[in-house]
Motif scaffolding. Sequence first.
Motif, short mmCIF file in Angstrom:
data_model
loop_
_atom_site.label_atom_id
_atom_site.label_comp_id
_atom_site.label_asym_id
_atom_site.label_seq_id
_atom_site.Cartn_x
_atom_site.Cartn_y
_atom_site.Cartn_z
N UNK A 280 0.80 -1.22 0.00
CA UNK A 280 0.00 0.00 0.00
C UNK A 280 0.82 1.26 0.00
N UNK A 281 2.12 1.16 0.29
CA UNK A 281 3.00 2.33 0.31
C UNK A 281 3.70 2.54 -1.03
N UNK A 282 3.44 1.65 -2.00
CA UNK A 282 4.18 1.67 -3.26
C UNK A 282 3.21 1.88 -4.42
N UNK A 283 3.35 2.96 -5.18
CA UNK A 283 2.49 3.17 -6.36
C UNK A 283 2.66 2.03 -7.37
N UNK A 284 1.62 1.82 -8.16
CA UNK A 284 1.65 0.72 -9.13
C UNK A 284 2.83 0.83 -10.08
N UNK A 285 3.16 2.04 -10.51
CA UNK A 285 4.26 2.23 -11.45
C UNK A 285 5.59 1.79 -10.84
N UNK A 286 5.76 2.06 -9.54
CA UNK A 286 6.98 1.62 -8.86
C UNK A 286 6.96 0.11 -8.62
N UNK A 287 5.79 -0.42 -8.28
CA UNK A 287 5.69 -1.86 -8.03
C UNK A 287 6.03 -2.66 -9.28
N UNK A 288 5.80 -2.10 -10.43
CA UNK A 288 6.10 -2.78 -11.69
C UNK A 288 7.61 -2.98 -11.86
N UNK A 289 8.40 -2.26 -11.07
CA UNK A 289 9.86 -2.41 -11.16
C UNK A 289 10.41 -3.41 -10.14
N UNK A 290 9.52 -4.09 -9.43
CA UNK A 290 9.91 -5.13 -8.47
C UNK A 290 9.60 -6.49 -9.09
N UNK A 291 10.59 -7.35 -9.16
CA UNK A 291 10.44 -8.62 -9.87
C UNK A 291 10.78 -9.77 -8.92
N UNK A 292 9.77 -10.54 -8.53
CA UNK A 292 9.97 -11.74 -7.74
C UNK A 292 10.19 -12.90 -8.70
N UNK A 293 11.39 -13.45 -8.70
CA UNK A 293 11.77 -14.46 -9.69
C UNK A 293 11.69 -15.89 -9.16
N UNK A 294 11.37 -16.05 -7.87
CA UNK A 294 11.31 -17.39 -7.31
C UNK A 294 12.69 -18.02 -7.27
N UNK A 295 12.74 -19.32 -7.43
CA UNK A 295 14.02 -20.02 -7.54
C UNK A 295 14.36 -20.18 -9.02
N UNK A 296 15.59 -19.90 -9.37
CA UNK A 296 15.96 -19.85 -10.78
C UNK A 296 17.14 -20.78 -11.03
N UNK A 297 17.31 -21.26 -12.26
CA UNK A 297 18.47 -22.11 -12.60
C UNK A 297 19.78 -21.39 -12.33
N UNK A 298 20.83 -22.17 -12.07
CA UNK A 298 22.09 -21.59 -11.63
C UNK A 298 22.69 -20.65 -12.67
N UNK A 299 22.66 -21.03 -13.95
CA UNK A 299 23.26 -20.15 -14.96
C UNK A 299 22.53 -18.81 -15.02
N UNK A 300 21.23 -18.85 -14.82
CA UNK A 300 20.45 -17.61 -14.80
C UNK A 300 20.76 -16.79 -13.55
N UNK A 301 20.99 -17.48 -12.44
CA UNK A 301 21.38 -16.81 -11.20
C UNK A 301 22.71 -16.08 -11.38
N UNK A 302 23.67 -16.73 -12.03
CA UNK A 302 24.96 -16.08 -12.27
C UNK A 302 24.78 -14.83 -13.12
N UNK A 303 23.97 -14.92 -14.17
CA UNK A 303 23.73 -13.75 -15.01
C UNK A 303 23.08 -12.63 -14.21
N UNK A 304 22.16 -12.98 -13.33
CA UNK A 304 21.51 -11.98 -12.48
C UNK A 304 22.55 -11.23 -11.65
N UNK A 305 23.49 -11.95 -11.05
CA UNK A 305 24.53 -11.29 -10.27
C UNK A 305 25.42 -10.43 -11.16
N UNK A 306 25.66 -10.87 -12.36
CA UNK A 306 26.55 -10.12 -13.26
C UNK A 306 25.94 -8.80 -13.72
N UNK A 307 24.61 -8.69 -13.74
CA UNK A 307 24.00 -7.42 -14.14
C UNK A 307 23.69 -6.54 -12.94
#
Length: 419
Positions: A280-307
């Motif tokens: 309720x404290x976060x406008x919809x436009x800001x909430x759209x920039x929050x991404x819950x990715x769950x558990x992800x494959x390791x190679x994708x996890x490494x790429x996430x850290x690299x960016x």
Amino acid sequence: MRVLFIHQNFPGQFKHLAPALAQRGHDCMALTLRVKEPVTWKGVRILPYGVQRSSGQGVHPWLADTETKVIRGEACYRAARALRDKGYVPDLIVAHPGWGEAMFLRDVWPQARIGLYCEIYHLSDQDHLGFDPEFMPQLDEAERLRIRLKNLNNLVHLPLCDMGLSPTRFQADTFPPAFRDRISVIHDGIDTDHLAPNPAARLILPDGQTLTREDEVITFVNRNLEPYRGYHVFMRALPALLARRPGAQVLIVGGDEVSYGAKPPKGQTWKQIFIDEVRGQIPDADWARVHFLGRIPYDRFVTLLQVSRVHVYLTYPFVLSWSLFEAMSVGAAIVASDTGPVREAIRDGETGFLVDFFDGQALLDQTCALLDNPERRARFGQAARAHVRDGYDLKRICLPQQLGWIDRLAAASPGSVSD
């Protein structure tokens, strides 16, 4: 030499050590609950064992954890005895005792040397059990007794241990002083050749958006999103963080279960509880920039850290996550909690920023300070990677040290069953 690995979720912490020993020509076998049929993996024969009974009704709640471990210990004992009856006799047993499996193996093979992975000894003092009053509001004497009884499994295993292995000094030092001289501190190891900076890294999100090093990316990673790893602190800082960083993309990795600590109210998850608290404290436009990715494959996890431009890591005084060292290895700029296990890895102001675990404002301010200062981010990232390469590199440091530990274990005199 015959080496028997015991781990409920093999290979677990032995994923590098076991194949390295097999490659050396040793006869390596593992007993685990993870597989249903025998399989060979990287030269290691993996055999399943089965649990034949479930926990009983009416067990005292302080002993429920111990009963589960005894059930697993009995199951592993029976599988080991069947192997012995077929003529199998290991020279070494290398076990993670956390689930109880190894507690009776000295009875099966009294001449085997036993090495244990000493992950954590549960402490009931205020700095550990009472660290976060929000989730332990009634820290009384009875709760301390319950935690003390959680160590029955440790206390059964430790007398059987000829040598121990612990990944950090913080974790080794949780064990009673009488056993510490048996424990070598050797980290599991980080593959810094693979976990390296990649300026060309590109991460495609589920909505099709592509993120690169040109984007302002903030990352937060847990196995499961829960208070033990500071998820509540991060989420409570999120509304102000999004407001101050209108271009930031926030990537949150983790499952909905509980790995450690308090369970959420029945039918709920910590993930959703704290989403509901801040949404309720976060406008919809800001909430759209929050991404819950769950558990992800390791190679994708490494790429996430690299960016990632800034990686946030928070933890109670507990086991240190591999993900912190992995983020450091790829050169991420780190903001982390000023807690015991983290201070062993991060030098404040040199390889990252440390903030009080509960101080959401400091977390916000230091994250923004790094986002505003590319030169400092680069300096922190380079220093963090150098620190991991110098102290935690898998191929050059940790695996050779682990193999040396195995050689010392092989040369040790086997202990005896302790009644």
